[in-house]
Design a protein around this motif. Structure first.
Motif, mmCIF file in Angstrom:
data_model
loop_
_atom_site.group_PDB
_atom_site.id
_atom_site.type_symbol
_atom_site.label_atom_id
_atom_site.label_comp_id
_atom_site.label_asym_id
_atom_site.label_seq_id
_atom_site.Cartn_x
_atom_site.Cartn_y
_atom_site.Cartn_z
ATOM 1 N N ALA A 16 9.466 -2.493 13.078
ATOM 2 C CA ALA A 16 8.419 -2.243 12.087
ATOM 3 C C ALA A 16 8.375 -0.779 11.652
ATOM 4 N N GLN A 17 8.826 0.110 12.519
ATOM 5 C CA GLN A 17 8.761 1.538 12.194
ATOM 6 C C GLN A 17 9.668 1.921 11.030
ATOM 7 N N ARG A 18 10.557 1.020 10.659
ATOM 8 C CA ARG A 18 11.407 1.327 9.505
ATOM 9 C C ARG A 18 10.595 1.440 8.224
ATOM 10 N N ALA A 19 9.457 0.817 8.214
ATOM 11 C CA ALA A 19 8.572 0.942 7.044
ATOM 12 C C ALA A 19 7.505 1.972 7.362
ATOM 13 N N GLN A 20 7.417 2.988 6.554
ATOM 14 C CA GLN A 20 6.407 4.035 6.730
ATOM 15 C C GLN A 20 5.603 4.144 5.443
ATOM 16 N N SER A 21 4.367 4.531 5.597
ATOM 17 C CA SER A 21 3.475 4.543 4.436
ATOM 18 C C SER A 21 3.967 5.484 3.343
ATOM 19 N N GLU A 22 4.645 6.546 3.740
ATOM 20 C CA GLU A 22 5.088 7.500 2.714
ATOM 21 C C GLU A 22 6.345 7.043 1.996
ATOM 22 N N THR A 23 7.005 6.023 2.528
ATOM 23 C CA THR A 23 8.256 5.598 1.899
ATOM 24 C C THR A 23 8.154 4.257 1.173
ATOM 25 N N ILE A 24 7.157 3.463 1.490
ATOM 26 C CA ILE A 24 7.079 2.164 0.817
ATOM 27 C C ILE A 24 6.441 2.325 -0.557
ATOM 28 N N ARG A 25 6.788 1.421 -1.430
ATOM 29 C CA ARG A 25 6.234 1.479 -2.784
ATOM 30 C C ARG A 25 4.742 1.117 -2.737
ATOM 31 N N PRO A 26 3.923 1.845 -3.458
ATOM 32 C CA PRO A 26 2.489 1.504 -3.454
ATOM 33 C C PRO A 26 2.249 0.192 -4.184
ATOM 34 N N LEU A 27 1.156 -0.426 -3.858
ATOM 35 C CA LEU A 27 0.781 -1.666 -4.555
ATOM 36 C C LEU A 27 0.484 -1.368 -6.012
ATOM 37 N N ARG A 28 0.984 -2.230 -6.862
ATOM 38 C CA ARG A 28 0.652 -2.099 -8.294
ATOM 39 C C ARG A 28 -0.527 -3.017 -8.597
ATOM 40 N N GLU A 29 -1.502 -2.471 -9.276
ATOM 41 C CA GLU A 29 -2.679 -3.279 -9.606
ATOM 42 C C GLU A 29 -2.298 -4.344 -10.630
ATOM 43 N N PRO A 30 -2.692 -5.580 -10.401
ATOM 44 C CA PRO A 30 -2.390 -6.623 -11.389
ATOM 45 C C PRO A 30 -3.151 -6.385 -12.685
ATOM 46 N N ALA A 31 -2.636 -6.956 -13.740
ATOM 47 C CA ALA A 31 -3.329 -6.849 -15.026
ATOM 48 C C ALA A 31 -4.671 -7.550 -14.918
ATOM 49 N N PRO A 32 -5.686 -7.055 -15.653
ATOM 50 C CA PRO A 32 -7.008 -7.692 -15.607
ATOM 51 C C PRO A 32 -6.907 -9.167 -15.961
ATOM 52 N N ARG A 33 -7.705 -9.946 -15.278
ATOM 53 C CA ARG A 33 -7.633 -11.390 -15.459
ATOM 54 C C ARG A 33 -8.838 -11.862 -16.247
ATOM 55 N N LEU B 36 -8.562 -5.302 0.989
ATOM 56 C CA LEU B 36 -7.849 -5.693 2.210
ATOM 57 C C LEU B 36 -6.359 -5.427 2.081
ATOM 58 N N PHE B 37 -5.826 -5.745 0.923
ATOM 59 C CA PHE B 37 -4.398 -5.481 0.722
ATOM 60 C C PHE B 37 -4.109 -3.976 0.800
ATOM 61 N N ARG B 38 -4.989 -3.195 0.191
ATOM 62 C CA ARG B 38 -4.744 -1.747 0.210
ATOM 63 C C ARG B 38 -4.879 -1.193 1.625
ATOM 64 N N GLN B 39 -5.920 -1.630 2.305
ATOM 65 C CA GLN B 39 -6.151 -1.103 3.653
ATOM 66 C C GLN B 39 -5.025 -1.476 4.611
ATOM 67 N N HIS B 40 -4.464 -2.650 4.425
ATOM 68 C CA HIS B 40 -3.470 -3.149 5.382
ATOM 69 C C HIS B 40 -2.080 -3.224 4.758
ATOM 70 N N HIS B 41 -1.877 -2.474 3.731
ATOM 71 C CA HIS B 41 -0.613 -2.573 3.010
ATOM 72 C C HIS B 41 0.585 -2.330 3.926
ATOM 73 N N LEU B 42 0.540 -1.266 4.684
ATOM 74 C CA LEU B 42 1.678 -0.939 5.547
ATOM 75 C C LEU B 42 1.917 -2.054 6.573
ATOM 76 N N GLU B 43 0.844 -2.516 7.178
ATOM 77 C CA GLU B 43 0.991 -3.594 8.166
ATOM 78 C C GLU B 43 1.596 -4.849 7.542
ATOM 79 N N LEU B 44 1.136 -5.164 6.335
ATOM 80 C CA LEU B 44 1.635 -6.370 5.668
ATOM 81 C C LEU B 44 3.109 -6.224 5.288
ATOM 82 N N VAL B 45 3.485 -5.046 4.830
ATOM 83 C CA VAL B 45 4.897 -4.826 4.501
ATOM 84 C C VAL B 45 5.746 -4.931 5.768
#
Lengths: 421, 190
Positions: A16-33, B36-45
């Motif tokens: 799991a350590q291969r994924a780090q918060s500074e290296t993973i792509r941030p979540l993209r917000e979905p378009a408004p629904r 929840l997704f934002r808070q746990h993003h790293l864990e989920l990835v």
């Protein structure tokens, strides 16, 4: 915690350590629904059948004799004969407590009335923790499978050599239960089967009671991540493996779905992914007389209704002559409410519905452990043990409730067939 | 109106605001799934990476789950169910990846072929742990139970909630998975 558990935790954390918060792509917000549309965008999946899970937890109760494995017990005569063509007995398994250890209760019952005729006990060595919530934490998966003579059954269970912590692997063991021809006694004996650990969850006894089909997973010695599922046939009572067929590069076969002997023991029915349609699975029949080798080239696909992988574990039984497939059909209600479930007979030649054996309505939601299915089929194929949702026998479209398994599926404990005839 | 959204396989269904209770004034007690997704993003990835084998795919799985559940989700009956729900949605996405991978495998050379036959090049190249390799060979549900148990340290009830199965199913699948792993490791050590 044992060594395996420690390794699992350590290796998974390292991975799991291969994924780090500074290296993973941030979540993209979905378009408004745009809200306000009252719609079901997708219908509820029409799930295929699953053989029901009907093991019971009957701590401190239930009928379990003090007869251990490898013993003979006397049986009461059945007060009424079974209807024509129906096996005289069925055998149900349940878990019980004995001296703070879990035992598997094996009860021979009358097919006509469900009355208990005799019972035996298989010790597992699994300790019952003090906390009720953690009871049966180890799980004691068991399956039972019947030969065609109505009197021979193979039971696969698991045994711990000593009390251990939760989630510790247990040793797979196979027992043979034989009911005497006059029905007055039953003998349970352990067989010297040295099957791979984890392979006996889907065991199936041949009609002659002399072979056991189990599921195996083989991995490449050169590429550990490249594995394939397959079937192995073990000779009884010696326990020696006779043949192995593999499907390299496939997902392991569904271990909740045992292979089924058909055509008088000449073929094995099994469930596998359909290569061209990733969401669908299909039934194939393996020619057991073929030499060890490819599971695919030595088998042929049989037509069936759509069976969706991951939505449920599709289950079906093939009649002994190989002409009909017994499976479950779920309705798509399209709204919150009750769901109609049917046990249906399909043509194994065309995949078309031939007749509906049973129709029930039950409350949504349906889940893997809250399903309908055929537990076991009589040797001549016209009588069934079913769980839909109650347990009982089905003959000529008539359902007769029988005791021997819990009425509440909330008590469902472990996977596998826990009643057979 | 009783909300029961958390009890369903939500990838298959989408509800209106009215159906979910917002129209009758129950929106205030819902939790934000996006949070929840934002808070746990790293864990989920990380969870997805363990399941599917490579980081880029894992990121896509979580993003996809985020978007799909964002479309379909409005509120949970029990706020504490939220994390179980987002984990479940990520695992659903991982299953889709495995389905696609299984199809690709059909076209690969024989079992004991050359290194060109790797089913998942990125995953295999990174897998130095025999145990992780063996874990990937388990049946799907066993693999999920093992990862939730030993990576996320969830207990039986929590795993049952994530996977939408009975606690007994969790126990049996965990026992089965461990048994298979133990066998594979013993054989490797021979």
């Amino acid at each position: 915690m044992n060594d395996l558990e420690e390794r699992l935790r350590r290796d998974l954390k390292t991975l799991a350590q291969r994924a780090q918060s500074e290296t993973i792509r941030p979540l993209r917000e979905p378009a408004p629904r745009r809200v306000g549309a009252v719609r079901w965008l997708a219908p509820l999946a029409a799930v295929a059948a699953v053989i029901a899970v009907i093991s019971a937890v009957t701590l401190g109760r239930g009928m379990v004799s003090n007869q251990p494995a490898n013993g003979t017990v006397s049986c009461r005569p059945a007060s009424a004969g079974a209807p024509a063509g129906m096996p005289p007995y069925y055998v149900a398994l349940h878990e019980a407590a004995r001296n703070n250890r879990i035992v598997i209760g094996v009860t021979v019952r009358s097919s006509a009335s469900g009355a208990a005729l005799c019972s035996l006990m298989i010790p597992t060595g699994v300790w019952i923790p003090q906390r009720a919530e953690a009871t049966l934490q180890d799980g004691v998966p068991t399956t039972i499978t019947a030969a065609a003579d109505d009197r021979t059954f193979a039971i696969s269970a698991f045994k711990l050599e000593k009390p251990v912590k939760p989630f510790t692997p247990a040793v797979p063991t196979v027992y043979l239960l034989r009911i005497a021809a006059n029905g007055r006694s039953a003998r349970l004996g352990q067989l010297p089967v040295n099957a791979p650990t984890g392979s006996l969850y889907a065991a199936s006894l041949s009609p002659d009671g002399r072979r056991l089909a189990i599921q195996v997973v083989e991995c490449s010695p050169h590429i550990p991540t490249y594995c394939g599922g397959g079937l192995e046939v073990i000779s009884l009572p010696s326990g020696s493996a006779s043949k192995v067929w593999l499907a390299p590069g496939t997902e392991p076969l569904d271990d909740q779905e045992p292979a089924q002997w058909v055509d008088g023991g000449r073929q094995l029915l099994f469930l596998v992914d359909l290569p061209a349609t990733p969401k669908l699975m299909g039934y194939r029949v393996l020619n057991v007389s073929s030499p060890s080798g490819s599971l695919i080239t030595n088998s042929r696909l049989i037509p069936s209704p759509p069976l969706y992988r991951y939505l449920s574990s599709p289950a079906a039984l093939l009649t002994p002559d190989g002409t009909e497939l017994i499976s479950t059909e779920y309705s798509d209600p399209g709204h919150l409410g009750n769901e109609t479930v049917k046990l249906v007979e399909f043509s194994a030649r065309t995949g078309h519905v031939l007749r509906v054996l049973l129709t029930v309505t039950q409350v949504m939601p349906m889940d893997d452990d809250n399903i309908c299915g055929v537990e076991s089929m009589a040797a001549e194929g016209s009588h069934f043990l079913v769980q839909c949702p109650g347990f009982g026998r089905l003959d000529n479209g008539r359902f007769t409730p029988l005791p021997g398994v819990p009425s509440s599926l909330a008590q469902a404990l472990s996977a596998g067939d826990n009643a057979a005839w | 109106m009783q909300r029961w959204l958390a009890d369903r396989r939500l990838f298959d269904v989408t509800f209106s605001l009215a159906d979910a209770g917002q129209a009758d004034g129950q929106a205030a007690d819902t939790v934000s799934l996006a949070d929840l997704f934002r808070q746990h993003h790293l864990e989920l990835v990380r969870l997805a990476m363990i399941m599917v084998g490579d980081l880029a795919t894992a990121e896509d799985v979580v993003q996809d789950a985020f978007e799909r559940t964002h479309r379909g989700w409005l509120g949970l009956r029990e706020p504490s169910n939220g994390l179980a729900y987002v984990r479940s949605s990520v695992l659903n996405g991982c299953r889709s990846v495995h389905r696609r991978t299984a199809v690709a495998r059909k076209h690969l050379p024989r079992l004991a072929g050359s290194s060109a036959a790797l089913p998942d090049g990125a995953a295999a190249a990174d897998d130095r742990s025999e145990l992780i390799a063996a874990l990937r060979a388990l049946a799907r549900r066993q693999r999920e139970v093992i990862v939730l148990r030993y990576y996320l340290d969830l207990d039986v009830a929590e795993i049952a909630e994530v996977l939408r199965v009975a606690p007994g199913t969790v126990r049996s699948n965990c026992a089965r998975g461990l048994a298979t792993l133990a066998r594979v490791l013993r054989e490797d050590e021979k």
